[in-house]
Design a protein around this motif. Structure first.
Motif, short mmCIF file in Angstrom:
data_model
loop_
_atom_site.label_atom_id
_atom_site.label_comp_id
_atom_site.label_asym_id
_atom_site.label_seq_id
_atom_site.Cartn_x
_atom_site.Cartn_y
_atom_site.Cartn_z
N GLY A 20 0.80 -1.22 0.00
CA GLY A 20 0.00 0.00 0.00
C GLY A 20 0.83 1.26 0.00
N SER A 21 2.15 1.14 0.06
CA SER A 21 2.98 2.35 0.15
C SER A 21 2.99 3.14 -1.14
CB SER A 21 4.41 1.98 0.53
OG SER A 21 4.99 1.12 -0.43
N VAL A 22 2.38 2.62 -2.19
CA VAL A 22 2.28 3.37 -3.43
C VAL A 22 1.51 4.66 -3.22
CG1 VAL A 22 0.16 2.22 -4.22
CG2 VAL A 22 1.74 3.20 -5.89
N VAL A 23 0.61 4.72 -2.23
CA VAL A 23 -0.13 5.94 -1.97
C VAL A 23 0.47 6.72 -0.82
CG1 VAL A 23 -2.27 4.97 -2.84
CG2 VAL A 23 -1.75 4.77 -0.42
N ALA A 24 1.59 6.27 -0.29
CA ALA A 24 2.15 6.91 0.90
C ALA A 24 3.51 7.54 0.65
CB ALA A 24 2.27 5.88 2.02
N GLN A 25 3.90 7.64 -0.60
CA GLN A 25 5.22 8.17 -0.89
C GLN A 25 5.25 9.68 -0.65
OE1 GLN A 25 5.99 6.96 -4.89
NE2 GLN A 25 6.34 4.81 -4.36
N GLU A 26 6.27 10.14 0.05
CA GLU A 26 6.40 11.55 0.35
C GLU A 26 6.47 12.36 -0.93
OE1 GLU A 26 9.30 14.52 2.91
OE2 GLU A 26 9.32 12.36 3.26
N GLU A 28 3.99 12.82 -3.02
CA GLU A 28 2.89 12.49 -3.93
C GLU A 28 1.62 13.16 -3.46
OE1 GLU A 28 0.59 8.57 -5.74
OE2 GLU A 28 2.39 8.35 -4.52
N PRO A 29 0.88 13.84 -4.33
CA PRO A 29 -0.32 14.56 -3.90
C PRO A 29 -1.34 13.63 -3.22
CG PRO A 29 0.30 15.23 -6.11
CD PRO A 29 1.18 14.06 -5.77
N LEU A 30 -1.96 14.14 -2.19
CA LEU A 30 -3.07 13.46 -1.53
C LEU A 30 -4.36 14.13 -1.98
CD1 LEU A 30 -4.63 11.77 0.51
CD2 LEU A 30 -3.86 13.32 2.30
N VAL A 31 -5.14 13.44 -2.78
CA VAL A 31 -6.37 14.00 -3.32
C VAL A 31 -7.53 13.61 -2.42
CG1 VAL A 31 -7.93 14.10 -5.31
CG2 VAL A 31 -5.46 13.88 -5.67
N ILE A 32 -8.29 14.61 -1.97
CA ILE A 32 -9.47 14.41 -1.13
C ILE A 32 -10.69 14.81 -1.93
CG2 ILE A 32 -10.65 15.08 1.00
CD1 ILE A 32 -7.86 15.81 2.12
N GLY A 33 -11.65 13.91 -2.07
CA GLY A 33 -12.90 14.21 -2.75
C GLY A 33 -13.92 14.76 -1.77
N GLY A 82 4.16 15.09 4.54
CA GLY A 82 5.02 15.35 3.39
C GLY A 82 4.31 15.31 2.05
N ARG A 83 2.98 15.16 2.07
CA ARG A 83 2.22 15.06 0.82
C ARG A 83 1.39 16.32 0.61
NH1 ARG A 83 -1.03 9.58 0.33
NH2 ARG A 83 -1.03 10.33 -1.82
N PRO A 84 1.53 17.00 -0.52
CA PRO A 84 0.67 18.15 -0.81
C PRO A 84 -0.78 17.69 -0.96
CG PRO A 84 1.98 17.58 -2.74
CD PRO A 84 2.50 16.74 -1.61
N VAL A 85 -1.70 18.48 -0.45
CA VAL A 85 -3.12 18.11 -0.44
C VAL A 85 -3.87 18.84 -1.55
CG1 VAL A 85 -5.27 18.24 0.89
CG2 VAL A 85 -3.14 17.55 2.01
N GLU A 86 -4.71 18.11 -2.27
CA GLU A 86 -5.60 18.68 -3.27
C GLU A 86 -7.03 18.32 -2.90
OE1 GLU A 86 -4.54 17.30 -7.13
OE2 GLU A 86 -2.43 17.92 -6.96
N VAL A 87 -7.89 19.32 -2.80
CA VAL A 87 -9.31 19.09 -2.52
C VAL A 87 -10.08 19.26 -3.82
CG1 VAL A 87 -11.33 19.84 -1.22
CG2 VAL A 87 -9.06 19.92 -0.15
N GLU A 110 -10.10 11.11 -10.71
CA GLU A 110 -9.36 12.19 -10.05
C GLU A 110 -8.31 11.66 -9.07
OE1 GLU A 110 -9.59 15.24 -10.88
OE2 GLU A 110 -11.41 15.20 -12.12
N GLY A 111 -8.36 10.37 -8.78
CA GLY A 111 -7.36 9.79 -7.89
C GLY A 111 -7.60 10.06 -6.41
N ALA A 112 -8.85 10.35 -6.04
CA ALA A 112 -9.16 10.62 -4.64
C ALA A 112 -8.89 9.39 -3.78
CB ALA A 112 -10.61 11.05 -4.48
N GLU A 113 -8.16 9.59 -2.69
CA GLU A 113 -7.84 8.51 -1.77
C GLU A 113 -8.72 8.54 -0.53
OE1 GLU A 113 -3.62 8.48 -0.91
OE2 GLU A 113 -3.17 9.11 -2.95
N ILE A 114 -9.38 9.65 -0.28
CA ILE A 114 -10.30 9.82 0.85
C ILE A 114 -11.49 10.62 0.34
CG2 ILE A 114 -10.62 10.84 3.15
CD1 ILE A 114 -7.61 10.56 3.58
N LEU A 115 -12.70 10.25 0.80
CA LEU A 115 -13.91 10.99 0.49
C LEU A 115 -14.44 11.66 1.76
CD1 LEU A 115 -15.87 8.46 -1.78
CD2 LEU A 115 -14.46 10.40 -2.52
#
Length: 432
Positions: A20-26, A28-33, A82-87, A110-115
């Motif tokens: 699961g570390s593919v989504v945890a790399q420092e 990498e943008p964290l997309v929130i829907g 360490g991940r930039p956030v995109e809403v 959009e690649g959202a990892e959290i809703l």
């Protein structure tokens, strides 16, 4: 040699994928829907959700919006683990099918990892299933149906906002002391209305209230409440409990006053958003009821920050659901920091279950069994409708979270999940 390199590369990619570390790399943008209603019947709550959540992200990430030219520039400076956030926001208009489609699009395109969202309880049930099927975490906010953390519960859903059981538990002592014993319910004919009516009946009945009839249900798009109000007047009740939401609340309470309901019985309803209360009928002045949040009640540094920045950024006062949307962002950031950026449910769930933190209302705690937050509530008296700063109330009581613990409504085969709840309640009590 080339074959060996290829084998190593495949093994590395497999390890990254499986861990699961593919989504945890420092970096990498964290997309929130963010799922809102800013065009339908719950528009006012949709804006409260958006504004509160965005400010909550800024606060939790330590970003001061005053340092930036706009809220969007400030959000662009937010990093979590360490991940930039995109809403990425979508307006569903409180239409369940639309919301479910948007949730899938946010995840898949959009690649959202959290809703996060939404105001409508009916919307959330469908989105809960999308989140589970897609293996992402969903923060339900501010939808209040007890079913979200009850009959519709799944382990990917968390709610930092309250459910309506907490409303009635907070109000029950006042209701039995100061209002008649015979109640009738007038509620929206949807999931929120029906599940909340059930919560009211179960909670207030235990406190000594008798319901003179089954709940009276009316569609959310009702404009003429006369036939439903006539049923209320004919019920013989001492008090009517309207369970309503959105802008049509204004019409409902105007017609209750016009038809003289408050002259025949007590009208007992939750206080609504500031802009709705401001256009209430003057006959409501003097009413006492529960309220989820009013910006003038809490006295702590976090609420002070929320009020100051809400005024600065949005030229408005924080409203009914601004607070729990803000606290939702706090919990989200806390969990992602704890997992070092890993947003997969396998990492996020342990970080969120039992989480206790300080937010705008004071101490919040997420119950391990059903992922329902336990939060303080307020009892208030409406004293005016025209204060320039929307200070409409006299605060009568703050009810601590541990005094209004809603029942666990999990299915029988999930009851073993309650094993950690007792220790959690002890910790929450100690923290308050």
């Amino acid at each position: 040699m080339r074959k060996s390199i290829l084998i190593v590369l495949v093994l590395v990619l497999a390890t990254v994928f499986l861990s699961g570390s593919v989504v945890a790399q420092e970096g990498e943008p964290l997309v929130i829907g963010l799922l809102v209603d800013e065009s339908g019947p719950l528009t006012i709550y949709g804006y409260e959700l958006e504004y509160g959540f965005k400010l909550g992200l800024l606060y939790a990430a330590g970003v001061n919006p005053a340092d930036y030219a706009s809220i969007d520039e400030a959000l662009a400076a937010v990093t979590v683990a360490g991940r930039p956030v995109e809403v990425v926001m979508r307006d569903n208009g409180s239409v369940p099918d639309t919301a479910a489609s948007q949730a899938r699009e946010l995840i898949e395109q959009e690649g959202a990892e959290i809703l996060v969202g939404a105001p409508s309880s009916g919307v959330m049930t469908g989105v809960q299933q999308v989140a589970l099927d897609s293996d992402v975490i969903l923060f339900a906010a501010p939808a209040a149906s007890p079913a979200i953390t009850g009959a519709a519960f799944n382990v990917n859903t968390f709610r930092v906002c309250r459910n309506t059981f907490q409303d009635f538990l907070a109000f029950a002592p006042y209701a039995t002391e100061s209002i008649g014993k015979n109640f009738v319910i007038l509620a929206i004919d949807n999931d929120f209305g029906k599940s909340s009516a059930g919560a009211a009946q179960g909670t207030l009945s235990l406190a000594g209230i008798t319901f003179v009839s089954d709940p009276i249900y009316a569609p959310l798009d009702t404009t003429d409440f006369t036939p439903f109000i006539q049923q209320v007047l004919n019920s013989g009740a001492d008090a009517v409990l309207p369970i309503w939401a959105g802008d049509s609340s204004v019409t409902l309470f105007q017609q209750l006053a016009e038809l003289g309901v408050n002259q025949q019985m007590a009208v007992v309803a939750a206080f609504n958003s500031n802009d709705i209360v401001a256009v209430s009928d003057p006959s409501t002045i003097g009413n006492v009821s529960w309220i989820v949040y009013h910006y003038s009640f809490p006295t702590n540094e976090i609420n002070d920050w929320l009020v100051e920045q809400y005024q600065a950024v949005y030229q408005d006062w924080p409203d009914l659901f601004s607070e729990c949307s803000f606290a939702t962002a706090q919990a989200l950031v806390s969990a992602v920091e704890a997992t070092e950026g890993d947003t997969l449910p396998s990492a996020m769930i342990p970080a969120l279950e039992g989480l206790i933190f300080e937010g705008p209302k004071g101490t919040y705690g997420i119950r391990p069994s059903d992922h329902q937050a336990l939060v303080p509530m307020y009892i208030a008296k409406l004293v005016n409708l025209d204060d320039a700063e929307q200070k409409f109330y006299e605060l009568l009581a703050e009810v601590p979270a541990v005094q209004i613990v809603p029942p666990v409504l999990l299915a029988e085969d999930l009851q073993s999940r309650t094993e950690a709840d007792a220790a959690f309640l002890e910790a929450l009590s100690a923290a308050e």
